[in-house]
Design an enzyme around this catalytic site. Structure first.
Site, PDB file in Angstrom:
ATOM      1  N   TYR A 168       0.894  -1.291  -0.004  1.00 41.18           N
ATOM      2  CA  TYR A 168       0.041   0.045  -0.083  1.00 41.18           C
ATOM      3  C   TYR A 168       0.777   1.171   0.112  1.00 41.18           C
ATOM      4  O   TYR A 168       2.120   1.316   0.479  1.00 41.18           O
ATOM      5  CB  TYR A 168      -0.888  -0.182   1.284  1.00 41.18           C
ATOM      6  CG  TYR A 168      -0.495  -0.026   2.461  1.00 41.18           C
ATOM      7  CD1 TYR A 168       0.116   1.302   3.101  1.00 41.18           C
ATOM      8  CD2 TYR A 168      -0.281  -1.304   3.277  1.00 41.18           C
ATOM      9  CE1 TYR A 168       0.583   1.113   4.625  1.00 41.18           C
ATOM     10  CE2 TYR A 168       0.124  -1.131   4.565  1.00 41.18           C
ATOM     11  CZ  TYR A 168       0.578  -0.298   5.125  1.00 41.18           C
ATOM     12  OH  TYR A 168       0.986  -0.331   6.277  1.00 41.18           O
ATOM     13  N   ARG A 178       4.768   0.481   0.967  1.00 39.56           N
ATOM     14  CA  ARG A 178       5.097  -0.417   2.170  1.00 39.56           C
ATOM     15  C   ARG A 178       5.091  -1.770   1.258  1.00 39.56           C
ATOM     16  O   ARG A 178       4.531  -2.216   0.692  1.00 39.56           O
ATOM     17  CB  ARG A 178       4.090  -0.482   3.343  1.00 39.56           C
ATOM     18  CG  ARG A 178       3.818   0.752   4.288  1.00 39.56           C
ATOM     19  CD  ARG A 178       5.245   1.042   4.848  1.00 39.56           C
ATOM     20  NE  ARG A 178       6.160  -0.110   5.300  1.00 39.56           N
ATOM     21  CZ  ARG A 178       6.043  -0.979   6.340  1.00 39.56           C
ATOM     22  NH1 ARG A 178       4.838  -0.859   7.132  1.00 39.56           N
ATOM     23  NH2 ARG A 178       6.876  -1.967   6.519  1.00 39.56           N
ATOM     24  N   HIS A 181       3.405  -6.912   4.355  1.00 36.92           N
ATOM     25  CA  HIS A 181       3.661  -7.469   5.760  1.00 36.92           C
ATOM     26  C   HIS A 181       2.417  -7.521   6.503  1.00 36.92           C
ATOM     27  O   HIS A 181       1.322  -7.142   6.391  1.00 36.92           O
ATOM     28  CB  HIS A 181       4.496  -6.147   6.382  1.00 36.92           C
ATOM     29  CG  HIS A 181       3.696  -4.714   6.546  1.00 36.92           C
ATOM     30  ND1 HIS A 181       3.412  -3.816   5.515  1.00 36.92           N
ATOM     31  CD2 HIS A 181       2.940  -4.394   7.295  1.00 36.92           C
ATOM     32  CE1 HIS A 181       2.806  -3.034   6.017  1.00 36.92           C
ATOM     33  NE2 HIS A 181       2.317  -3.241   7.071  1.00 36.92           N
ATOM     34  N   HIS A 183       1.497  -7.193  10.764  1.00 31.61           N
ATOM     35  CA  HIS A 183       1.993  -6.769  12.182  1.00 31.61           C
ATOM     36  C   HIS A 183       1.671  -7.827  13.241  1.00 31.61           C
ATOM     37  O   HIS A 183       0.637  -8.480  13.139  1.00 31.61           O
ATOM     38  CB  HIS A 183       0.969  -5.430  12.387  1.00 31.61           C
ATOM     39  CG  HIS A 183       1.251  -4.299  11.598  1.00 31.61           C
ATOM     40  ND1 HIS A 183       2.125  -3.214  11.885  1.00 31.61           N
ATOM     41  CD2 HIS A 183       0.840  -4.130  10.474  1.00 31.61           C
ATOM     42  CE1 HIS A 183       2.174  -2.160  10.923  1.00 31.61           C
ATOM     43  NE2 HIS A 183       1.260  -2.808   9.730  1.00 31.61           N
TER      44      HIS A 183
HETATM   45 FE   LIG Z   1       0.967  -1.994   8.101  1.00 34.97          FE
END
Ligand SMILES: [Fe+2]
Length: 258
Positions: A168, A178, A181, A183
């Site tokens: 994104y 980014r 990923h 979190h």
């Molecule tokens: Fe994130």
């Protein structure tokens, strides 16, 4: 006569009393502090938000208190049967590439961290979070919330079923995206050991321009944030497997955000 603090033990609902000595000479035994060489610095100017939120003065280490070195205790009933499966939290399945993410939570001595809460949150397959702060023009998925949690088993193992998150844009710098990923939040054995990190996917072409990924300056430490494709956990005709082991402390520690 010993004080209540000196007699302190940790109660564990599942396994009974874990007789932990938490105090010595009237003081609480704290946990080892973060390794500032492995973990990203609070101020990393390429990651623009750190310029305003990083502490401006030197940190003052506070001694750990008893309530920090004792853990949150979770009964099994608090975790729903489908909390670990992000593809079955709505009426239909989410769009995207179904994946299994699993691994072990270990301490710095390589021992499993048992019965410990693991929480994840992530963007949907289109790279959009279900969050007011994310209004970029990618679709929300009515069948995907993006949050999950589970407890580690006796071997420190955890497992989630989800979809691969999309990349994104995030306006940190021109054309900033980014890397894909997930979190992770890990409580470990106590409040003082709660850590937050991100799991990345192998071979992501966006690593070179991702200042959050690169704020971990040691290449070997960065590699420990990247999951590996796991063909043994891949399920025929159903889902790809990824393995991500997390080490909470020590030389092989997974770099953490906080
Ligand atoms: Fe994130």
């Amino acid at each position: 006569m010993t004080s209540p603090e000196e007699q302190a033990t940790v109660k564990d609902e599942k396994e009974g009393t874990v007789a932990s000595e938490l105090t010595r000479n009237g003081g609480v035994l704290g946990y080892r502090r973060d390794d500032l060489e492995i973990n990203p610095p609070y101020l990393y100017p390429d990651y623009a938000s750190t310029r305003t939120r990083a502490p401006k003065r030197p940190l003052v280490p506070m001694p750990h208190t008893l309530s920090e070195v004792t853990g949150p205790v979770y009964g099994d009933t608090r975790i729903g049967e489908l909390d670990h499966d992000l593809t079955r939290q709505h009426e239909d399945e989410p769009i995207g590439e179904r994946i299994i993410v699993h691994g072990r939570l270990l301490d710095g001595d390589g021992k499993p961290v048992r019965n410990s809460l693991v929480e994840i949150w992530q963007a949907n397959a289109g790279g959009r979070y279900r969050h007011q702060g994310d209004q970029h023009p990618a679709p929300l998925d009515p069948n995907f919330s993006g949050g999950g949690r589970c407890m580690t088993d006796d071997d420190g193992h955890y497992e989630f079923v989800t979809v691969k998150p999309g990349a994104y844009p995030w306006q940190n710098n021109p054309n900033a995206w980014r890397s894909r990923h997930i979190h992770f939040s890990l409580f470990g054995p106590a409040f003082a050991t709660r850590l937050v990190t991100q799991m990345f996917f192998p071979g992501d072409p966006l690593f070179f321009q991702d200042p959050i990924f690169n704020s971990v300056r040691d290449e070997r430490a960065r590699d420990r944030m990247i999951s590996s494709y796991d063909h043994d956990r891949t399920v025929e005709e159903w889902a790809l497997g990824y393995r991500y082991d997390i080490v909470l402390r020590g030389r092989e520690a997974t770099p953490m955000e906080e």
